[in-house]
Motif scaffolding. Structure first.
Motif, PDB file in Angstrom:
ATOM      1  N   GLU A 162      57.319  31.188  -9.036  1.00  0.00           N
ATOM      2  CA  GLU A 162      56.233  30.631  -8.244  1.00  0.00           C
ATOM      3  C   GLU A 162      55.329  31.752  -7.760  1.00  0.00           C
ATOM      4  OE1 GLU A 162      57.058  27.455  -5.265  1.00  0.00           O
ATOM      5  OE2 GLU A 162      56.290  28.932  -3.829  1.00  0.00           O
ATOM      6  N   ASP A 163      54.043  31.580  -7.950  1.00  0.00           N
ATOM      7  CA  ASP A 163      53.054  32.532  -7.441  1.00  0.00           C
ATOM      8  C   ASP A 163      52.195  31.808  -6.425  1.00  0.00           C
ATOM      9  OD1 ASP A 163      53.320  35.029  -9.083  1.00  0.00           O
ATOM     10  OD2 ASP A 163      53.056  33.574 -10.708  1.00  0.00           O
ATOM     11  N   VAL A 164      51.902  32.481  -5.314  1.00  0.00           N
ATOM     12  CA  VAL A 164      51.086  31.892  -4.269  1.00  0.00           C
ATOM     13  C   VAL A 164      49.915  32.828  -3.967  1.00  0.00           C
ATOM     14  CG1 VAL A 164      51.022  31.073  -1.871  1.00  0.00           C
ATOM     15  CG2 VAL A 164      53.106  30.766  -3.233  1.00  0.00           C
ATOM     16  N   ILE A 165      48.734  32.273  -3.975  1.00  0.00           N
ATOM     17  CA  ILE A 165      47.551  33.023  -3.560  1.00  0.00           C
ATOM     18  C   ILE A 165      47.083  32.382  -2.252  1.00  0.00           C
ATOM     19  CG2 ILE A 165      45.168  33.636  -4.085  1.00  0.00           C
ATOM     20  CD1 ILE A 165      45.920  33.571  -7.042  1.00  0.00           C
ATOM     21  N   THR A 166      47.025  33.191  -1.211  1.00  0.00           N
ATOM     22  CA  THR A 166      46.628  32.728   0.105  1.00  0.00           C
ATOM     23  C   THR A 166      45.305  33.357   0.499  1.00  0.00           C
ATOM     24  OG1 THR A 166      48.952  32.507   0.744  1.00  0.00           O
ATOM     25  CG2 THR A 166      47.329  32.557   2.525  1.00  0.00           C
ATOM     26  N   ILE A 167      44.389  32.501   0.902  1.00  0.00           N
ATOM     27  CA  ILE A 167      43.096  32.965   1.400  1.00  0.00           C
ATOM     28  C   ILE A 167      43.014  32.505   2.857  1.00  0.00           C
ATOM     29  CG2 ILE A 167      40.593  32.847   1.143  1.00  0.00           C
ATOM     30  CD1 ILE A 167      41.126  32.221  -1.853  1.00  0.00           C
ATOM     31  N   GLU A 168      43.033  33.473   3.750  1.00  0.00           N
ATOM     32  CA  GLU A 168      42.990  33.179   5.173  1.00  0.00           C
ATOM     33  C   GLU A 168      41.608  32.677   5.569  1.00  0.00           C
ATOM     34  OE1 GLU A 168      45.664  33.312   7.007  1.00  0.00           O
ATOM     35  OE2 GLU A 168      46.923  34.279   5.501  1.00  0.00           O
ATOM     36  N   PRO A 169      41.520  31.903   6.657  1.00  0.00           N
ATOM     37  CA  PRO A 169      40.205  31.420   7.098  1.00  0.00           C
ATOM     38  C   PRO A 169      39.197  32.550   7.282  1.00  0.00           C
ATOM     39  CG  PRO A 169      41.932  30.342   8.361  1.00  0.00           C
ATOM     40  CD  PRO A 169      42.599  31.393   7.511  1.00  0.00           C
ATOM     41  N   GLU A 170      39.667  33.693   7.756  1.00  0.00           N
ATOM     42  CA  GLU A 170      38.779  34.843   7.975  1.00  0.00           C
ATOM     43  C   GLU A 170      38.246  35.426   6.671  1.00  0.00           C
ATOM     44  OE1 GLU A 170      42.327  35.303   9.026  1.00  0.00           O
ATOM     45  OE2 GLU A 170      41.729  33.859  10.545  1.00  0.00           O
ATOM     46  N   GLU A 171      38.939  35.177   5.561  1.00  0.00           N
ATOM     47  CA  GLU A 171      38.520  35.697   4.259  1.00  0.00           C
ATOM     48  C   GLU A 171      37.499  34.804   3.561  1.00  0.00           C
ATOM     49  OE1 GLU A 171      42.082  37.977   2.210  1.00  0.00           O
ATOM     50  OE2 GLU A 171      42.774  36.017   2.944  1.00  0.00           O
ATOM     51  N   LEU A 172      37.287  33.628   4.111  1.00  0.00           N
ATOM     52  CA  LEU A 172      36.353  32.689   3.481  1.00  0.00           C
ATOM     53  C   LEU A 172      34.956  33.084   3.758  1.00  0.00           C
ATOM     54  CD1 LEU A 172      38.163  29.324   4.183  1.00  0.00           C
ATOM     55  CD2 LEU A 172      37.889  30.442   1.992  1.00  0.00           C
TER      56      LEU A 172
END
Length: 152
Positions: free
Chosen positions: A142-152
């Motif tokens: 499993e691979d997870v890519i997380t984009i935090e709200p601050e990175e948007l």
């Protein structure tokens, strides 16, 4: 040749875009947004507009999930979308034979953020980040890519 995961993010965010743009406050009174409201911005109270947008997003994601699973051209199968722990989470699966390469790099994240497009502002307003979960069939990988709200 390995396929790069881009279509998955684009399709996921098309659904999220439709959801966010349909959140004009048409939620029924008496509906409880419950955990999702708390998950979106636990540190501050949401405005009435944000609560309506969040309810609309929850409804739209439920409608999207009725259309899933959806096979995408690059071999990914979009399985579900949900609001979870302050993120719009999109989960997909793929076969080991598809040779998919997940780009969990700053450049890969930047590409995903670009594909989010106009939905980015709405997600930021709600304090939501984005997660993409890619699961390889039959392997437990499993691979997870997380984009935090601050990175948007």
């Amino acid at each position: 040749m390995k396929k790069f995961v881009r279509n998955f993010a684009a399709v996921a965010m098309i659904f999220a875009c439709a959801a966010a743009s349909s959140c004009s406050g048409e939620g029924k009174s008496g509906e409880n947004s419950g955990d999702a409201t708390e998950q979106a911005a636990p540190e501050k109270k949401m405005t009435a507009k944000q609560e309506r947008q969040l309810k609309g997003l929850e409804k739209e994601l439920a409608n999207v999930n009725k259309q899933l699973p959806m096979k995408l051209p690059n071999g990914l199968v979009m399985q579900k979308m949900e609001l979870k722990d302050g993120y719009v989470v999109t989960t997909g699966t793929y076969s080991p034979e598809d040779e998919i390469e997940i780009l969990n790099t700053p450049e890969g994240k930047a590409q995903l953020v670009k594909q989010i497009g106009s939905t980015r502002d709405r997600l930021k307003e709600l304090g939501l980040g984005v997660k993409y979960i890619y699961k390889e069939d039959g392997t437990g990988k499993e691979d997870v890519i997380t984009i935090e709200p601050e990175e948007l």
